[in-house]
Motif scaffolding. Structure first.
Motif, PDB file in Angstrom:
ATOM      1  N   ALA A  22       0.839  -1.535  -0.036  1.00  0.00           N
ATOM      2  CA  ALA A  22       0.487   0.056  -0.176  1.00  0.00           C
ATOM      3  C   ALA A  22       1.084   1.545   0.341  1.00  0.00           C
ATOM      4  O   ALA A  22       0.238   2.409  -0.453  1.00  0.00           O
ATOM      5  N   LEU A  23       2.212   1.336   1.091  1.00  0.00           N
ATOM      6  CA  LEU A  23       2.418   2.258   0.640  1.00  0.00           C
ATOM      7  C   LEU A  23       3.828   2.323  -0.512  1.00  0.00           C
ATOM      8  O   LEU A  23       4.173   3.677  -1.412  1.00  0.00           O
ATOM      9  N   LEU A  24       3.903   1.708  -1.244  1.00  0.00           N
ATOM     10  CA  LEU A  24       4.743   1.724  -2.543  1.00  0.00           C
ATOM     11  C   LEU A  24       3.889   2.249  -3.722  1.00  0.00           C
ATOM     12  O   LEU A  24       4.040   3.228  -4.662  1.00  0.00           O
ATOM     13  N   ALA A  31       9.290  10.537  -0.737  1.00  0.00           N
ATOM     14  CA  ALA A  31       9.116   9.695   0.081  1.00  0.00           C
ATOM     15  C   ALA A  31      10.279   8.293  -0.360  1.00  0.00           C
ATOM     16  O   ALA A  31      10.028   6.844   0.094  1.00  0.00           O
ATOM     17  N   LEU A  32      11.481   8.794   0.063  1.00  0.00           N
ATOM     18  CA  LEU A  32      12.574   7.544   0.033  1.00  0.00           C
ATOM     19  C   LEU A  32      12.589   6.854   1.258  1.00  0.00           C
ATOM     20  O   LEU A  32      12.059   5.473   0.873  1.00  0.00           O
ATOM     21  N   LEU A  33      12.000   7.789   2.461  1.00  0.00           N
ATOM     22  CA  LEU A  33      12.812   6.863   3.734  1.00  0.00           C
ATOM     23  C   LEU A  33      11.483   5.815   3.884  1.00  0.00           C
ATOM     24  O   LEU A  33      11.216   4.399   3.891  1.00  0.00           O
ATOM     25  N   ARG A  34      10.172   7.001   3.496  1.00  0.00           N
ATOM     26  CA  ARG A  34       8.832   5.392   3.196  1.00  0.00           C
ATOM     27  C   ARG A  34       9.446   4.225   2.297  1.00  0.00           C
ATOM     28  O   ARG A  34       8.281   3.566   2.855  1.00  0.00           O
ATOM     29  N   ASN A  35       9.421   4.927   1.415  1.00  0.00           N
ATOM     30  CA  ASN A  35       9.351   3.513   0.552  1.00  0.00           C
ATOM     31  C   ASN A  35      10.539   2.269   0.491  1.00  0.00           C
ATOM     32  O   ASN A  35      10.057   1.105   0.587  1.00  0.00           O
ATOM     33  N   LEU A  36      10.897   3.017   1.782  1.00  0.00           N
ATOM     34  CA  LEU A  36      12.653   2.157   2.284  1.00  0.00           C
ATOM     35  C   LEU A  36      11.792   1.015   3.139  1.00  0.00           C
ATOM     36  O   LEU A  36      12.292  -0.454   4.023  1.00  0.00           O
ATOM     37  N   VAL A  37      11.199   1.513   3.728  1.00  0.00           N
ATOM     38  CA  VAL A  37      11.080   1.179   4.721  1.00  0.00           C
ATOM     39  C   VAL A  37       9.357   0.516   4.371  1.00  0.00           C
ATOM     40  O   VAL A  37       9.215  -1.137   5.058  1.00  0.00           O
ATOM     41  N   ALA A  38       8.857   0.841   3.516  1.00  0.00           N
ATOM     42  CA  ALA A  38       7.738  -0.706   2.637  1.00  0.00           C
ATOM     43  C   ALA A  38       8.646  -1.399   1.779  1.00  0.00           C
ATOM     44  O   ALA A  38       7.781  -2.431   2.140  1.00  0.00           O
ATOM     45  N   VAL A  39       9.300  -0.959   1.636  1.00  0.00           N
ATOM     46  CA  VAL A  39      10.938  -2.337   1.119  1.00  0.00           C
ATOM     47  C   VAL A  39      10.288  -3.547   2.038  1.00  0.00           C
ATOM     48  O   VAL A  39      10.757  -4.587   2.535  1.00  0.00           O
ATOM     49  N   GLY A  40      11.312  -2.249   2.706  1.00  0.00           N
ATOM     50  CA  GLY A  40      11.945  -3.903   4.216  1.00  0.00           C
ATOM     51  C   GLY A  40      10.688  -4.487   4.955  1.00  0.00           C
ATOM     52  O   GLY A  40      10.822  -5.844   5.081  1.00  0.00           O
ATOM     53  N   ALA A  41       9.145  -3.849   4.913  1.00  0.00           N
ATOM     54  CA  ALA A  41       8.062  -4.779   5.079  1.00  0.00           C
ATOM     55  C   ALA A  41       7.520  -5.801   4.293  1.00  0.00           C
ATOM     56  O   ALA A  41       7.576  -6.852   5.010  1.00  0.00           O
ATOM     57  N   ILE A  42       8.392  -5.332   2.652  1.00  0.00           N
ATOM     58  CA  ILE A  42       7.351  -6.476   2.510  1.00  0.00           C
ATOM     59  C   ILE A  42       8.455  -8.121   2.047  1.00  0.00           C
ATOM     60  O   ILE A  42       7.703  -9.063   2.329  1.00  0.00           O
TER      61      ILE A  42
END
Length: 251
Positions: A22-24, A31-42
């Protein structure tokens, strides 16, 4: 007996994957930090889900052990097995570890997987076949099936230790004894009573008496000093009583 895999709760990894996706998919500038968090969660959630649905089989029967796990997919016949032992690693920071089933192959047999453990009684190299934390069956149920089919090849080290000396649950709090030191000493005392000879029991008792005289390190968070002192007193008495029995037997 066919063991059933314990997949545990999959809610959290599924939520991690869905939130990450959803974040991606929701666009947002810078939103670089948000995308990194999203990838990590996935990645994290996906790894847990992949492990939960990885092919698994473990059967105990008249022909031997049927094993399907990473690196080992075959039927291991009883003549290929010299020894099986149900063991348990030492607790980690006071948290009990799940029991493991270890196998010592018959000399000359090649399983294709490296030895990554040792038989707790005689120290022979062994292969970890199963982490019982991965299955729904209780250790006593697995032990009963192995006793039935494996016979004298099987040793239940958990039961032998408990029968020799039962370690009660120790309280954990601030300014207690360092857990790994206590666990290691209690395990040594149990094993000296369970399958050690007179020299092993004498050495274990000497270590217990040394610890009772002030040999433990105090940690910010550790085992209750009162609980440990009580169990060490009982273990010391058990080791002393066993030594007296040795003297009576040899006299």
């Amino acid at each position: 007996m066919e063991l059933r895999r314990n997949r545990g709760s999959l809610v959290l990894p599924v939520v991690c994957v869905l939130v990450g996706v959803a974040l991606l998919v929701v666009p947002r500038e810078g939103a670089l930090l948000r995308n990194l968090v999203a990838v990590g969660a996935i990645v994290l959630g996906g790894a847990v889900l992949l492990g939960a649905f990885r092919p698994f089989r473990f059967g105990i029967g008249a022909e031997g052990l049927t094993v399907r796990r990473p690196g080992l997919r075959r039927v291991i016949s009883w003549p290929e097995i010299d020894a099986l032992v149900l063991d348990e690693p030492l607790p980690v920071e006071g948290n009990p570890a799940s029991p493991r089933l270890l196998m010592v192959p018959t000399p000359g047999q090649v399983l294709g997987v490296p030895a990554n453990a040792r038989h707790p009684v005689d120290g022979r190299p062994a292969v970890e076949l199963l982490d019982l934390g991965q299955v729904r069956e209780r250790p006593d149920e697995v032990s009963a099936a192995l006793t039935r089919y494996a016979g004298a090849r099987f040793t239940d080290a958990l039961q032998l230790r408990r029968a020799a000396f039962t370690v009660p649950e120790l309280g954990v709090g601030l300014r207690g004894y360092q857990t790994d030191q206590v666990d290691k000493l209690l395990r040594a005392g149990q094993e000296a009573l369970a399958w050690g000879g007179a020299p092993e029991r004498q050495a274990a008792r000497a270590e217990v008496e040394r610890a009772r005289a002030g040999g433990f390190t105090t940690a910010m968070r550790g085992y209750s000093t009162i609980d440990v002192d009580e169990v060490l007193l009982a273990l010391d008495a058990a080791l002393a009583e066993n030594r007296s029995t040795d003297r009576e037997t040899t006299s």
